[in-house]
Design a protein around this motif. Structure first.
Motif: not given
Lengths: 187, 187
Positions: B125-137
């Motif tokens: 979950r934590r990694h998917e969250e961060r991945l989401g943020e990074y993909e937005a950026d």
DNA sequence: TCGGGCATGTAATACGTTACATGATTCA
DNA sequence: TGAATCATGTAACGTATTACATGCCCGA
């Protein structure tokens, strides 16, 4: 509840859970294969073993050694095994993530692109080499995967992590080299 | 040639090369976004700034501060910039790779599979969250990529690393969950 | 008024590396 | 004979975390 020992202590217990060892042997395994995810020098291991001993998590039997002192063959105790088992499923503390290459990359915009390309090419070679080793090991394992409950399951699991890690790293290095090359000769 | 300062010193210089800052602001940026690849507490930063000052790599201007003492706005000096530029292209020293989750995995064969699944699900979950943020950026940046020579190039480069890293981690967590689930209900 | 953000620092402790110190055996 | 491997440990140093210590301003 305060932890029984430092993380290094658990690393040592994880090694001893597989085979009884002298401090020297633990240090050797700390370089390979454990060294990919945890490292320690022999001096640190010797001092930590004394703490584990005081806590009753390991014990040892003496045997005549090569040097002036007897060698001590350490074993994990039942309490040590319990402590290790309990620690494994505790959520890992968020850790300090330190990566020198990425830090350099953060400041890379200041530096000379040609030198940077060389640096990333060196890094790429290292990652490809490791990837090659891991893929060979993986091939040997994939045929009949070790069942859960055996140490070999742990080996496979960390190998799998190393495999995808090296792939990610190599991919990123290639992307960096590509980006930096473009900045050298813009169309 | 001995290095001018510790790696942390270069991390501080890399932050100051982007904008003049107080020690407090440096500490803030050390949590985010620099915290993904280098961390330091404010106390460490304050002491290190004094060393950098003595070495002539930074300077400061005083301004009235909120507390009893004046605040010090630090800047990187030309010598500091030279030192940073030179350090960036030096090959990174092979570093101590410490990863608690992987260490736990190495000993996972001893533990309860159901608890392990839970642990990896949390990590996923934590990694998917961060991945989401990074993909937005990433999406915001991809349209017109910043040119080399600007700080934004550094931002993009480290973001790219974070992106592939989180993907690798998430992939591995999913693989672990899958393996552990199989061990629960073997066909 | 109480907690959080801004802002500075020191002190104590823990963790990790490198160097020092010893000494037998084996292999080139 | 000299380096490498096996085997133990201590001491000194460097790096990092946590706790201590102060104090203004702002918003809830």
């Amino acid at each position: 509840m305060a932890p029984m020992t430092s993380t290094l202590g658990f690393a040592i217990l994880a090694v001893l859970a597989r085979a009884d060892s002298t401090g020297y042997e633990i240090a050797t395994r700390m370089r390979h294969p454990v060294g990919r995810f945890w490292t320690a020098s022999h001096s640190q291991i010797h001092t930590d073993l004394q703490r584990l001993l005081a806590a009753g998590l390991v014990s040892y039997a003496t045997a005549p050694g090569p040097g002036p002192q007897d060698k001590k063959v350490y074993s994990i105790t039942p309490q040590g095994r319990d402590a290790l088992r309990a620690w494994v499923t505790e959520p890992p503390r968020s850790q300090p993530e330190r990566d020198e290459l990425v830090l350099k990359t953060y400041a890379a915009w200041l530096a000379d692109p040609a030198s940077l390309i060389e640096m990333f090419r060196t890094a790429l070679r290292r990652h490809e080499e490791r990837l090659g080793e891991y893929e060979a090991d993986w091939g040997a394992m994939e045929a009949d995967p070790p069942p859960f409950g055996t140490p070999a399951f742990g080996n496979m699991a960390v190998l799998r992590c190393g495999l995808t890690y090296e792939r990610h790293r190599a991919e990123w290095c290639r992307w960096m080299i590509d980006q930096l090359s473009r900045s050298l000769k813009p169309s």
